[in-house]
Scaffold this motif. Structure first.
Motif, PDB file in Angstrom:
ATOM      1  N   GLY A 166       0.821  -1.200   0.000  1.00 36.55           N
ATOM      2  CA  GLY A 166       0.000   0.000   0.000  1.00 36.55           C
ATOM      3  C   GLY A 166       0.853   1.247   0.000  1.00 36.55           C
ATOM      4  O   GLY A 166       2.069   1.198  -0.173  1.00 36.55           O
ATOM      5  N   GLY A 167       0.193   2.387   0.218  1.00 34.36           N
ATOM      6  CA  GLY A 167       0.916   3.645   0.281  1.00 34.36           C
ATOM      7  C   GLY A 167       0.116   4.778  -0.322  1.00 34.36           C
ATOM      8  O   GLY A 167      -1.105   4.699  -0.474  1.00 34.36           O
ATOM      9  N   TYR A 168       0.836   5.843  -0.705  1.00 34.96           N
ATOM     10  CA  TYR A 168       0.174   6.966  -1.343  1.00 34.96           C
ATOM     11  C   TYR A 168       1.182   7.789  -2.145  1.00 34.96           C
ATOM     12  O   TYR A 168       2.397   7.705  -1.939  1.00 34.96           O
ATOM     13  CB  TYR A 168      -0.532   7.865  -0.317  1.00 34.96           C
ATOM     14  N   ALA A 169       0.646   8.583  -3.070  1.00 36.28           N
ATOM     15  CA  ALA A 169       1.402   9.612  -3.777  1.00 36.28           C
ATOM     16  C   ALA A 169       0.729  10.938  -3.453  1.00 36.28           C
ATOM     17  O   ALA A 169      -0.498  11.064  -3.553  1.00 36.28           O
ATOM     18  CB  ALA A 169       1.406   9.352  -5.274  1.00 36.28           C
ATOM     19  N   ARG A 170       1.522  11.937  -3.048  1.00 33.85           N
ATOM     20  CA  ARG A 170       0.963  13.206  -2.551  1.00 33.85           C
ATOM     21  C   ARG A 170       1.621  14.397  -3.233  1.00 33.85           C
ATOM     22  O   ARG A 170       2.833  14.409  -3.454  1.00 33.85           O
ATOM     23  CB  ARG A 170       1.165  13.307  -1.046  1.00 33.85           C
ATOM     24  N   PHE A 171       0.775  15.393  -3.548  1.00 37.53           N
ATOM     25  CA  PHE A 171       1.255  16.692  -4.011  1.00 37.53           C
ATOM     26  C   PHE A 171       0.683  17.749  -3.072  1.00 37.53           C
ATOM     27  O   PHE A 171      -0.503  17.711  -2.732  1.00 37.53           O
ATOM     28  CB  PHE A 171       0.816  16.967  -5.445  1.00 37.53           C
ATOM     29  N   GLU A 172       1.536  18.712  -2.669  1.00 38.03           N
ATOM     30  CA  GLU A 172       1.102  19.689  -1.669  1.00 38.03           C
ATOM     31  C   GLU A 172       1.701  21.052  -1.961  1.00 38.03           C
ATOM     32  O   GLU A 172       2.858  21.161  -2.368  1.00 38.03           O
ATOM     33  CB  GLU A 172       1.516  19.213  -0.275  1.00 38.03           C
ATOM     34  N   VAL A 173       0.893  22.070  -1.748  1.00 42.40           N
ATOM     35  CA  VAL A 173       1.353  23.457  -1.828  1.00 42.40           C
ATOM     36  C   VAL A 173       1.120  24.088  -0.462  1.00 42.40           C
ATOM     37  O   VAL A 173      -0.002  24.094   0.047  1.00 42.40           O
ATOM     38  CB  VAL A 173       0.603  24.252  -2.908  1.00 42.40           C
ATOM     39  N   LYS A 174       2.182  24.610   0.131  1.00 39.65           N
ATOM     40  CA  LYS A 174       2.120  25.185   1.472  1.00 39.65           C
ATOM     41  C   LYS A 174       2.279  26.691   1.391  1.00 39.65           C
ATOM     42  O   LYS A 174       3.070  27.200   0.591  1.00 39.65           O
ATOM     43  CB  LYS A 174       3.223  24.584   2.342  1.00 39.65           C
ATOM     44  N   ILE A 175       1.530  27.426   2.232  1.00 40.81           N
ATOM     45  CA  ILE A 175       1.622  28.880   2.263  1.00 40.81           C
ATOM     46  C   ILE A 175       1.997  29.334   3.672  1.00 40.81           C
ATOM     47  O   ILE A 175       1.763  28.627   4.650  1.00 40.81           O
ATOM     48  CB  ILE A 175       0.296  29.547   1.851  1.00 40.81           C
ATOM     49  N   GLY A 176       2.607  30.516   3.757  1.00 41.74           N
ATOM     50  CA  GLY A 176       3.000  31.065   5.054  1.00 41.74           C
ATOM     51  C   GLY A 176       4.437  31.538   5.023  1.00 41.74           C
ATOM     52  O   GLY A 176       5.187  31.276   4.074  1.00 41.74           O
ATOM     53  N   ASP A 177       4.849  32.248   6.064  1.00 49.17           N
ATOM     54  CA  ASP A 177       6.223  32.733   6.144  1.00 49.17           C
ATOM     55  C   ASP A 177       7.200  31.569   6.196  1.00 49.17           C
ATOM     56  O   ASP A 177       7.039  30.627   6.973  1.00 49.17           O
ATOM     57  CB  ASP A 177       6.403  33.610   7.390  1.00 49.17           C
ATOM     58  N   ASP A 231       5.496  27.150  -1.009  1.00 49.83           N
ATOM     59  CA  ASP A 231       6.395  26.082  -1.457  1.00 49.83           C
ATOM     60  C   ASP A 231       5.545  24.914  -1.943  1.00 49.83           C
ATOM     61  O   ASP A 231       4.508  24.591  -1.362  1.00 49.83           O
ATOM     62  CB  ASP A 231       7.311  25.637  -0.307  1.00 49.83           C
ATOM     63  N   ALA A 232       5.975  24.280  -3.015  1.00 49.48           N
ATOM     64  CA  ALA A 232       5.298  23.107  -3.556  1.00 49.48           C
ATOM     65  C   ALA A 232       6.225  21.907  -3.432  1.00 49.48           C
ATOM     66  O   ALA A 232       7.444  22.022  -3.590  1.00 49.48           O
ATOM     67  CB  ALA A 232       4.901  23.324  -5.018  1.00 49.48           C
ATOM     68  N   GLY A 233       5.666  20.766  -3.147  1.00 46.13           N
ATOM     69  CA  GLY A 233       6.466  19.560  -3.003  1.00 46.13           C
ATOM     70  C   GLY A 233       5.619  18.316  -3.173  1.00 46.13           C
ATOM     71  O   GLY A 233       4.387  18.375  -3.183  1.00 46.13           O
ATOM     72  N   ILE A 239       8.552   2.973   3.350  1.00 41.19           N
ATOM     73  CA  ILE A 239       9.594   3.745   2.680  1.00 41.19           C
ATOM     74  C   ILE A 239       9.014   5.077   2.240  1.00 41.19           C
ATOM     75  O   ILE A 239       7.936   5.134   1.655  1.00 41.19           O
ATOM     76  CB  ILE A 239      10.135   2.975   1.460  1.00 41.19           C
ATOM     77  N   GLU A 240       9.717   6.160   2.548  1.00 38.75           N
ATOM     78  CA  GLU A 240       9.235   7.503   2.209  1.00 38.75           C
ATOM     79  C   GLU A 240      10.240   8.232   1.341  1.00 38.75           C
ATOM     80  O   GLU A 240      11.453   8.137   1.554  1.00 38.75           O
ATOM     81  CB  GLU A 240       8.971   8.312   3.483  1.00 38.75           C
ATOM     82  N   GLY A 241       9.731   8.965   0.376  1.00 37.98           N
ATOM     83  CA  GLY A 241      10.557   9.819  -0.467  1.00 37.98           C
ATOM     84  C   GLY A 241       9.960  11.213  -0.516  1.00 37.98           C
ATOM     85  O   GLY A 241       8.783  11.371  -0.855  1.00 37.98           O
ATOM     86  N   ASP A 242      10.741  12.242  -0.139  1.00 38.00           N
ATOM     87  CA  ASP A 242      10.285  13.627  -0.144  1.00 38.00           C
ATOM     88  C   ASP A 242      10.969  14.365  -1.285  1.00 38.00           C
ATOM     89  O   ASP A 242      12.199  14.378  -1.377  1.00 38.00           O
ATOM     90  CB  ASP A 242      10.615  14.304   1.193  1.00 38.00           C
ATOM     91  N   LEU A 243      10.172  14.980  -2.142  1.00 36.04           N
ATOM     92  CA  LEU A 243      10.689  15.602  -3.353  1.00 36.04           C
ATOM     93  C   LEU A 243      10.368  17.087  -3.369  1.00 36.04           C
ATOM     94  O   LEU A 243       9.212  17.487  -3.207  1.00 36.04           O
ATOM     95  CB  LEU A 243      10.074  14.930  -4.593  1.00 36.04           C
ATOM     96  N   ASP A 244      11.407  17.900  -3.557  1.00 43.67           N
ATOM     97  CA  ASP A 244      11.246  19.340  -3.613  1.00 43.67           C
ATOM     98  C   ASP A 244      12.210  19.867  -4.675  1.00 43.67           C
ATOM     99  O   ASP A 244      13.072  19.133  -5.176  1.00 43.67           O
ATOM    100  CB  ASP A 244      11.558  19.959  -2.242  1.00 43.67           C
ATOM    101  N   ASN A 245      12.085  21.152  -5.012  1.00 40.20           N
ATOM    102  CA  ASN A 245      13.009  21.732  -5.976  1.00 40.20           C
ATOM    103  C   ASN A 245      14.375  22.009  -5.364  1.00 40.20           C
ATOM    104  O   ASN A 245      15.303  22.384  -6.069  1.00 40.20           O
ATOM    105  CB  ASN A 245      12.440  23.042  -6.538  1.00 40.20           C
ATOM    106  N   SER A 246      14.484  21.838  -4.065  1.00 35.59           N
ATOM    107  CA  SER A 246      15.764  22.027  -3.401  1.00 35.59           C
ATOM    108  C   SER A 246      16.768  21.005  -3.910  1.00 35.59           C
ATOM    109  O   SER A 246      16.421  19.925  -4.394  1.00 35.59           O
ATOM    110  CB  SER A 246      15.593  21.874  -1.886  1.00 35.59           C
ATOM    111  N   SER A 247      18.039  21.324  -3.802  1.00 35.00           N
ATOM    112  CA  SER A 247      19.090  20.389  -4.211  1.00 35.00           C
ATOM    113  C   SER A 247      19.187  19.210  -3.256  1.00 35.00           C
ATOM    114  O   SER A 247      19.820  18.209  -3.555  1.00 35.00           O
ATOM    115  CB  SER A 247      20.443  21.107  -4.272  1.00 35.00           C
TER     116      SER A 247
END
Length: 333
Positions: free
Chosen positions: A60-71, A87-89, A113-121
């Protein structure tokens, strides 16, 4: 040589050639019998027998897309020095749950198993949980009772929950008791930390209550929490209170806090959850208080696909009020 002799000779020659060819003929091997995957319904839906074994596996598991707002919004707390207001991730989560019956109870092996994906290096890919469980005994790295929060996304009553632990859970109908020894290394300033956690849960009808306590032996400080949940009208009302003697591995947000939420089930697909929380002596600084109000909306778009949106306003005695939130799309399987 007459015609009759010629025909007889030709027939004999053909018979000899055919016999030789028959002796060299290739015979196709019989196909191996195919073992089809069998459904395993002993542990719930989604399990199947691993071929050749009596072990049931669920993926099982999930695929997630999220946009966060705030300082200084950061989806995965990846430091990129961007300091942007949004920020989007994306996040991938994959679980493997293997179960089988034994003379000592159900034997479980679980990996997440988790994988976090962002535009960061900097990208994060890691094993989030891995444990073995036999009956009520459990050992490995997994989320403990402090991971449980209220409905919605406004409260902050969770604490240190992910440790390498050994625990035992006793269940008797609507009553359960849980005790654990946690390795809390790197959770505080002491390198050899050991913690003790105890949880008692009772349920009656549509009402349940959790009493949770933990003690950090290295700093000799502890935390306790009570959480009440009740079915009220078309939704679920929850109330929680938490207290900590001082900064410790289990809770370090404030000396004490109270939080409440009401998950209103508007339709079969739509749930609206207002929530609020108050903190006293934030970060154990005397006289520094904080409060928050917020709203969370959950919508089940279709089978396996859900959307979540939340917005929260937080006011702290030492800082200006701030508004934060996120919009999330998640495909569960």
């Amino acid at each position: 040589m007459n015609i009759k002799s010629l025909l007889i000779g030709s027939a004999a020659a053909l018979a000899a050639v055919s016999g030789a060819q028959a002796a060299d003929a290739i015979v196709a091997a019989e196909p191996e019998p195919m073992e089809y995957v069998r459904v395993c319904d002993a542990f719930g839906t989604g399990y199947f027998y691993i071929p050749g074994t009596e072990t049931c596996l669920k993926i099982g598991g999930y695929a997630r897309f999220e946009v966060k707002i705030g300082d200084d919004a950061e989806i995965h707390d990846i430091v990129d020095n961007n300091h942007s207001s949004w920020d989007a991730g994306s996040q991938a989560y994959l679980t493997f749950d293997a179960k089988s019956d034994t003379e000592y109870g159900t034997l479980t092996g679980y990996i997440a198993i988790e994988g976090d994906l962002d535009n960061s290096s900097v990208q994060a890919f890691y094993v989030d949980e891995a444990y073995i469980q036999l009956g009520g005994f459990k050992a490995g790295q997994y989320y403990g009772p402090w991971d449980k929060g209220l409905n919605g996304e406004t409260d902050d009553i969770k604490g240190g929950a992910l440790f390498n632990s050994i625990s035992y859970t006793y269940e008797a109908g609507s009553f359960s008791a849980h005790v654990a020894l946690d390795e809390i290394e790197n959770k505080t300033t002491h390198p050899n930390g050991v913690g003790v956690t105890g949880l008692v849960t009772a349920a009656l009808g549509g009402v349940s209550i959790d009493l949770l306590g933990s003690y950090d032996t290295e700093v000799e400080e502890g935390s306790i929490r009570a959480l009440l949940s009740a079915e009220v009208g078309p939704g679920t009302f929850q109330l929680a209170g938490v207290w900590a003697s001082d900064n410790n591995a289990y809770y370090n947000e404030a000396e004490w806090a109270v939080a409440a939420s009401y998950a209103f089930k508007a339709t079969d697909k739509l749930t609206i959850t207002p929530g609020a929380q108050y903190w006293s002596d934030v970060a154990f600084a005397a006289g520094v208080d904080q409060w928050r109000v917020g709203l969370t909306v959950d919508y089940a778009i279709t089978e396996g696909l859900a959307a979540k949106a939340t917005v929260n306003y937080t006011d702290n005695d030492l800082t200006d009020g701030s508004t934060t939130g996120f919009l999330r799309l998640q495909r569960n399987f």
